[in-house]
Write a protein that holds these residues in place. Structure first.
Motif, PDB file in Angstrom:
ATOM      1  N   VAL A  39       0.871  -1.173   0.000  1.00 18.26           N
ATOM      2  CA  VAL A  39       0.000   0.000   0.000  1.00 18.26           C
ATOM      3  C   VAL A  39       0.904   1.219   0.000  1.00 18.26           C
ATOM      4  O   VAL A  39       1.673   1.423   0.938  1.00 18.26           O
ATOM      5  N   ALA A  40       0.824   2.003  -1.071  1.00 19.28           N
ATOM      6  CA  ALA A  40       1.676   3.183  -1.210  1.00 19.28           C
ATOM      7  C   ALA A  40       0.828   4.446  -1.131  1.00 19.28           C
ATOM      8  O   ALA A  40      -0.276   4.498  -1.675  1.00 19.28           O
ATOM      9  N   ASP A  41       1.346   5.450  -0.457  1.00 23.27           N
ATOM     10  CA  ASP A  41       0.705   6.762  -0.386  1.00 23.27           C
ATOM     11  C   ASP A  41       1.382   7.645  -1.423  1.00 23.27           C
ATOM     12  O   ASP A  41       2.522   8.064  -1.251  1.00 23.27           O
ATOM     13  N   ALA A  42       0.696   7.897  -2.542  1.00 20.73           N
ATOM     14  CA  ALA A  42       1.253   8.679  -3.640  1.00 20.73           C
ATOM     15  C   ALA A  42       0.684  10.093  -3.632  1.00 20.73           C
ATOM     16  O   ALA A  42       0.191  10.581  -4.644  1.00 20.73           O
ATOM     17  N   ASP A  43       0.720  10.745  -2.494  1.00 25.62           N
ATOM     18  CA  ASP A  43       0.238  12.109  -2.279  1.00 25.62           C
ATOM     19  C   ASP A  43      -1.260  12.270  -2.530  1.00 25.62           C
ATOM     20  O   ASP A  43      -2.022  12.450  -1.612  1.00 25.62           O
ATOM     21  N   ASP A  44      -1.700  12.193  -3.801  1.00 22.09           N
ATOM     22  CA  ASP A  44      -3.106  12.436  -4.102  1.00 22.09           C
ATOM     23  C   ASP A  44      -3.930  11.152  -4.197  1.00 22.09           C
ATOM     24  O   ASP A  44      -5.129  11.194  -4.430  1.00 22.09           O
ATOM     25  N   GLU A  45      -3.275   9.988  -4.039  1.00 22.82           N
ATOM     26  CA  GLU A  45      -3.996   8.723  -4.098  1.00 22.82           C
ATOM     27  C   GLU A  45      -3.241   7.637  -3.340  1.00 22.82           C
ATOM     28  O   GLU A  45      -2.045   7.758  -3.078  1.00 22.82           O
ATOM     29  N   TYR A  46      -3.973   6.588  -2.994  1.00 20.58           N
ATOM     30  CA  TYR A  46      -3.354   5.373  -2.470  1.00 20.58           C
ATOM     31  C   TYR A  46      -3.274   4.382  -3.619  1.00 20.58           C
ATOM     32  O   TYR A  46      -4.198   4.282  -4.425  1.00 20.58           O
ATOM     33  N   VAL A  47      -2.170   3.663  -3.684  1.00 22.29           N
ATOM     34  CA  VAL A  47      -2.004   2.634  -4.702  1.00 22.29           C
ATOM     35  C   VAL A  47      -1.779   1.309  -3.974  1.00 22.29           C
ATOM     36  O   VAL A  47      -0.812   1.153  -3.233  1.00 22.29           O
ATOM     37  N   VAL A  48      -2.722   0.384  -4.186  1.00 24.39           N
ATOM     38  CA  VAL A  48      -2.633  -0.941  -3.582  1.00 24.39           C
ATOM     39  C   VAL A  48      -2.241  -1.925  -4.674  1.00 24.39           C
ATOM     40  O   VAL A  48      -2.890  -1.982  -5.717  1.00 24.39           O
ATOM     41  N   VAL A 119      -0.774  -9.545 -11.279  1.00 21.99           N
ATOM     42  CA  VAL A 119      -0.625  -8.449 -10.316  1.00 21.99           C
ATOM     43  C   VAL A 119      -1.825  -7.519 -10.440  1.00 21.99           C
ATOM     44  O   VAL A 119      -2.107  -6.983 -11.509  1.00 21.99           O
ATOM     45  N   LEU A 120      -2.534  -7.345  -9.323  1.00 19.71           N
ATOM     46  CA  LEU A 120      -3.679  -6.436  -9.257  1.00 19.71           C
ATOM     47  C   LEU A 120      -3.198  -5.086  -8.736  1.00 19.71           C
ATOM     48  O   LEU A 120      -2.495  -5.019  -7.729  1.00 19.71           O
ATOM     49  N   THR A 121      -3.573  -4.013  -9.434  1.00 16.44           N
ATOM     50  CA  THR A 121      -3.231  -2.663  -8.997  1.00 16.44           C
ATOM     51  C   THR A 121      -4.522  -1.869  -8.853  1.00 16.44           C
ATOM     52  O   THR A 121      -5.313  -1.779  -9.798  1.00 16.44           O
ATOM     53  N   VAL A 122      -4.751  -1.310  -7.667  1.00 16.46           N
ATOM     54  CA  VAL A 122      -5.946  -0.523  -7.388  1.00 16.46           C
ATOM     55  C   VAL A 122      -5.504   0.889  -7.045  1.00 16.46           C
ATOM     56  O   VAL A 122      -4.680   1.097  -6.157  1.00 16.46           O
ATOM     57  N   ARG A 123      -6.073   1.871  -7.759  1.00 16.40           N
ATOM     58  CA  ARG A 123      -5.769   3.286  -7.506  1.00 16.40           C
ATOM     59  C   ARG A 123      -6.982   3.921  -6.830  1.00 16.40           C
ATOM     60  O   ARG A 123      -8.084   3.877  -7.372  1.00 16.40           O
ATOM     61  N   LEU A 124      -6.752   4.482  -5.643  1.00 16.80           N
ATOM     62  CA  LEU A 124      -7.829   5.050  -4.833  1.00 16.80           C
ATOM     63  C   LEU A 124      -7.533   6.521  -4.569  1.00 16.80           C
ATOM     64  O   LEU A 124      -6.771   6.859  -3.640  1.00 16.80           O
ATOM     65  N   PRO A 125      -8.097   7.422  -5.402  1.00 15.38           N
ATOM     66  CA  PRO A 125      -7.840   8.856  -5.204  1.00 15.38           C
ATOM     67  C   PRO A 125      -8.368   9.339  -3.860  1.00 15.38           C
ATOM     68  O   PRO A 125      -9.477   8.990  -3.456  1.00 15.38           O
TER      69      PRO A 125
END
Length: 139
Positions: A39-48, A119-125
């Protein structure tokens, strides 16, 4: 003459505590049947990012509710082998799941997910904190 038996217990508890801490700093303790995630915090979104090798897109159920991302994957086993009978069978029906609690609210309408090469990538703004605020005049 033996020493204090409580010293032995305290030493054992310290050893267990160190092992747990080492497991946590090495990326967490893996629970059987759970999906390993980043789980990464990319400033304007979380990327799982989750590893789901051997699953297809239709095998994965992804839901977001009350700030918790829930991932479930189920793969059915084939009942027969196309080329004859099995001599060994270790790949059977498998399932995996994971719940990820997000620290801040996200824009549920703008969530996007992709699945490529297992690999599943979920972007959560994230919900912008500035949108719901307004200036208050002081009288």
């Amino acid at each position: 003459m033996r020493g204090n038996p409580f010293d032995d217990i305290e030493e054992m508890l310290d050893r267990v505590s160190r092992q747990v801490e080492e497991g946590m700093t090495a990326g967490g303790l893996q629970v059987p049947g759970s999906v390993p995630v980043d789980v990464a915090d990319a400033d304007d979104e979380y990327v799982v990012t989750a590893d789901l090798p051997g699953y297809e897109t239709d095998d994965i159920d992804l839901t977001l509710s009350d700030g918790t991302l829930r991932l479930e994957a189920n793969r059915a086993d084939e009942t027969e082998h196309a080329d004859g009978r099995y001599l060994r069978r270790e790949r059977t029906k498998t399932s995996a799941s994971r719940r990820i609690r997000l620290p801040d609210p996200v824009d549920e309408e703008s969530v996007a997910a992709g699945f490529e090469n297992g690999v599943l990538t979920v972007r959560l703004p994230k919900v912008s904190s500035g949108e719901d605020s307004r200036r208050i005049d002081i009288e």
